[in-house]
Design a protein around this motif. Structure first.
Motif, PDB file in Angstrom:
ATOM      1  N   UNK A  66       1.761   6.804  -3.743  1.00  0.00           N
ATOM      2  CA  UNK A  66       2.016   7.993  -4.567  1.00  0.00           C
ATOM      3  C   UNK A  66       1.257   8.004  -5.893  1.00  0.00           C
ATOM      4  N   UNK A  67       0.900   6.820  -6.408  1.00  0.00           N
ATOM      5  CA  UNK A  67       0.194   6.755  -7.688  1.00  0.00           C
ATOM      6  C   UNK A  67      -1.229   7.309  -7.581  1.00  0.00           C
ATOM      7  N   UNK A  68      -1.746   7.414  -6.345  1.00  0.00           N
ATOM      8  CA  UNK A  68      -3.103   7.945  -6.197  1.00  0.00           C
ATOM      9  C   UNK A  68      -3.169   9.430  -6.545  1.00  0.00           C
ATOM     10  N   UNK A  69      -2.049  10.135  -6.398  1.00  0.00           N
ATOM     11  CA  UNK A  69      -2.029  11.563  -6.737  1.00  0.00           C
ATOM     12  C   UNK A  69      -2.339  11.809  -8.200  1.00  0.00           C
ATOM     13  N   UNK A  70      -1.537  11.246  -9.128  1.00  0.00           N
ATOM     14  CA  UNK A  70      -1.852  11.402 -10.549  1.00  0.00           C
ATOM     15  C   UNK A  70      -3.228  10.875 -10.912  1.00  0.00           C
ATOM     16  N   UNK A  71      -3.633   9.765 -10.302  1.00  0.00           N
ATOM     17  CA  UNK A  71      -4.949   9.188 -10.612  1.00  0.00           C
ATOM     18  C   UNK A  71      -6.067  10.169 -10.253  1.00  0.00           C
ATOM     19  N   UNK A  72      -5.995  10.730  -9.055  1.00  0.00           N
ATOM     20  CA  UNK A  72      -7.051  11.642  -8.592  1.00  0.00           C
ATOM     21  C   UNK A  72      -7.079  12.906  -9.441  1.00  0.00           C
ATOM     22  N   UNK A  93       0.836  -1.203   0.000  1.00  0.00           N
ATOM     23  CA  UNK A  93       0.000   0.000   0.000  1.00  0.00           C
ATOM     24  C   UNK A  93       0.868   1.250   0.000  1.00  0.00           C
ATOM     25  N   UNK A  94       1.932   1.232   0.814  1.00  0.00           N
ATOM     26  CA  UNK A  94       2.842   2.379   0.860  1.00  0.00           C
ATOM     27  C   UNK A  94       3.520   2.584  -0.484  1.00  0.00           C
ATOM     28  N   UNK A  95       3.831   1.481  -1.157  1.00  0.00           N
ATOM     29  CA  UNK A  95       4.484   1.552  -2.464  1.00  0.00           C
ATOM     30  C   UNK A  95       3.574   2.201  -3.501  1.00  0.00           C
ATOM     31  N   UNK A 118      -0.561  16.121 -17.699  1.00  0.00           N
ATOM     32  CA  UNK A 118      -0.484  16.721 -16.361  1.00  0.00           C
ATOM     33  C   UNK A 118      -0.316  15.647 -15.296  1.00  0.00           C
ATOM     34  N   UNK A 119      -0.987  14.494 -15.478  1.00  0.00           N
ATOM     35  CA  UNK A 119      -0.832  13.400 -14.532  1.00  0.00           C
ATOM     36  C   UNK A 119       0.570  12.818 -14.541  1.00  0.00           C
ATOM     37  N   UNK A 120       1.164  12.701 -15.732  1.00  0.00           N
ATOM     38  CA  UNK A 120       2.516  12.175 -15.836  1.00  0.00           C
ATOM     39  C   UNK A 120       3.541  13.112 -15.179  1.00  0.00           C
ATOM     40  N   UNK A 121       3.380  14.412 -15.402  1.00  0.00           N
ATOM     41  CA  UNK A 121       4.307  15.378 -14.798  1.00  0.00           C
ATOM     42  C   UNK A 121       4.137  15.400 -13.280  1.00  0.00           C
ATOM     43  N   UNK A 122       2.891  15.248 -12.814  1.00  0.00           N
ATOM     44  CA  UNK A 122       2.667  15.181 -11.361  1.00  0.00           C
ATOM     45  C   UNK A 122       3.302  13.919 -10.784  1.00  0.00           C
ATOM     46  N   UNK A 123       3.254  12.836 -11.534  1.00  0.00           N
ATOM     47  CA  UNK A 123       3.882  11.577 -11.123  1.00  0.00           C
ATOM     48  C   UNK A 123       5.350  11.816 -10.784  1.00  0.00           C
ATOM     49  N   UNK A 124       6.051  12.529 -11.661  1.00  0.00           N
ATOM     50  CA  UNK A 124       7.460  12.830 -11.405  1.00  0.00           C
ATOM     51  C   UNK A 124       7.616  13.888 -10.317  1.00  0.00           C
ATOM     52  N   UNK A 125       6.688  14.848 -10.285  1.00  0.00           N
ATOM     53  CA  UNK A 125       6.763  15.887  -9.259  1.00  0.00           C
ATOM     54  C   UNK A 125       6.669  15.313  -7.855  1.00  0.00           C
ATOM     55  N   UNK A 163       2.525   5.080 -11.401  1.00  0.00           N
ATOM     56  CA  UNK A 163       1.849   6.341 -11.704  1.00  0.00           C
ATOM     57  C   UNK A 163       1.413   6.408 -13.152  1.00  0.00           C
ATOM     58  N   UNK A 164       2.237   5.883 -14.069  1.00  0.00           N
ATOM     59  CA  UNK A 164       1.858   5.823 -15.487  1.00  0.00           C
ATOM     60  C   UNK A 164       0.630   4.941 -15.665  1.00  0.00           C
ATOM     61  N   UNK A 165       0.613   3.800 -14.972  1.00  0.00           N
ATOM     62  CA  UNK A 165      -0.550   2.908 -15.035  1.00  0.00           C
ATOM     63  C   UNK A 165      -1.798   3.605 -14.495  1.00  0.00           C
ATOM     64  N   UNK A 166      -1.639   4.390 -13.429  1.00  0.00           N
ATOM     65  CA  UNK A 166      -2.779   5.102 -12.844  1.00  0.00           C
ATOM     66  C   UNK A 166      -3.352   6.127 -13.818  1.00  0.00           C
ATOM     67  N   UNK A 167      -2.463   6.799 -14.556  1.00  0.00           N
ATOM     68  CA  UNK A 167      -2.925   7.781 -15.548  1.00  0.00           C
ATOM     69  C   UNK A 167      -3.747   7.095 -16.635  1.00  0.00           C
ATOM     70  N   UNK A 168      -3.303   5.900 -17.072  1.00  0.00           N
ATOM     71  CA  UNK A 168      -4.022   5.184 -18.126  1.00  0.00           C
ATOM     72  C   UNK A 168      -5.284   4.503 -17.609  1.00  0.00           C
ATOM     73  N   UNK A 169      -5.367   4.312 -16.298  1.00  0.00           N
ATOM     74  CA  UNK A 169      -6.555   3.676 -15.731  1.00  0.00           C
ATOM     75  C   UNK A 169      -7.780   4.585 -15.813  1.00  0.00           C
ATOM     76  N   UNK A 170      -7.565   5.904 -15.787  1.00  0.00           N
ATOM     77  CA  UNK A 170      -8.695   6.839 -15.770  1.00  0.00           C
ATOM     78  C   UNK A 170      -9.563   6.740 -17.022  1.00  0.00           C
TER      79      UNK A 170
END
Length: 294
Positions: free
Chosen positions: A15-21, A10-12, A57-64, A190-197
């Motif tokens: 961070x992917x929830x940020x780009x997803x949301x 879950x901890x791992x 924007x989600x991808x850049x946030x992923x790195x941010x 995070x990339x997977x989360x962006x594509x999940x939307x």
């Protein structure tokens, strides 16, 4: 990044929830505005660019969130990971500039630009021969794979084609983490989360998305995981084969009128998952041989 107060998995993934949301909220906002003002018709091609801008924007946030240094070195990449935000941004810009030209032109330009970006850190440290072959091979393969994912200028990428991209990104996340590179694994999540939307927010009023920016991020991460995270050739091959089978299967399955949408999704998922099983077994065996990360 790991926390003692929550399960490591879950901890791992947290961070992917940020780009997803963020991507989900922006997608819902655009859909709401389109519903609220139906008289203001947005051209499909412009709506596709909006969808891609949301994904970017989600991808850049992923790195941010995970690797702020990559954004600090946005125009002067010093590490392989530094190159990815610039690559996906330039890919988006290429498609804006070359909107009236054949898609192969921006794709080819993106390929050579990506090769130059990913090879630059190698050239600063050693000769061209070291790492160049794998970089050219893996990213060259991705450039070829991009042709299997047809992007309509009005409707973007069909959701069926997003399935193998999502599954490959998710698998790369797990494989990289187990191979010893948590950062690459989390960024891939995070990339997977962006594509999940766009997969979840489909339907008749979906915001079209090409998946191209996220796809090039995936291609670059494949190179980085192979060359810098010691991902084995078998595991890398399983990811590439998964994308090939998933895309080829989606091309055929989407033309079968007797199948419902969910059945088509299940079939494409099954085809994409088959090669990933070999990669999972190989990664788990390697992880166990190393003492389970101890």
């Amino acid at each position: 990044m790991m926390s003692l107060s929550m399960p490591p998995a879950l901890a791992f993934l947290l961070p992917a929830t940020g780009p997803f949301i963020v991507v989900l909220c922006l997608t819902v906002l655009v859909r709401f505005l389109a519903w609220k003002h139906p008289q203001k018709t947005v051209p499909p091609s412009r709506l596709l660019r909006i969808g891609d801008a949301i994904a970017l924007s989600g991808l850049l946030l992923d790195f941010g969130i995970l690797d702020p240094d990559a954004l600090h070195h946005f125009l002067t990449p010093d590490r392989p990971l530094d190159s990815v935000p610039l690559l996906v941004s330039v890919v988006f810009l290429f498609r804006l500039l070359f909107v009236r030209l054949p898609p192969v032109l921006p794709e080819t330009t993106a390929l050579f630009f990506g090769l130059w970006l990913l090879l630059s850190p190698v050239l600063k440290q050693t000769t061209l021969r070291e790492g160049a072959f794998e970089t050219v091979t893996v990213l060259g393969l991705w450039g070829f794979l991009r042709l299997l994912f047809p992007v309509d200028p009005k409707t973007g990428l069909d959701n069926l084609f997003l399935v193998p991209l999502f599954l490959a990104s998710s698998a790369l996340s797990a494989f990289s983490a187990l191979s010893g590179s948590l950062l690459v694994g989390q960024i891939a999540a995070g990339v997977a989360a962006v594509m999940a939307v766009p997969l979840l927010a489909g339907g008749n009023h979906r915001i079209p998305c090409s998946g191209i920016e996220a796809g090039w991020a995936l291609g670059a991460l494949l190179v980085i995981a192979r060359q810098y995270a010691d991902l084995s050739p078998l595991v890398t091959g399983s990811l590439v084969l998964s994308l090939i089978l998933g895309a080829a299967g989606a091309r055929r399955i989407r033309t079968i009128p007797t199948l419902s949408s969910w059945k088509k999704t299940v079939l494409v998922s099954g085809l994409a998952l088959l090669p990933l099983l070999a990669g999972a077994v190989r990664t788990i065996l390697s992880f166990s041989a190393d003492g389970g990360g101890d």
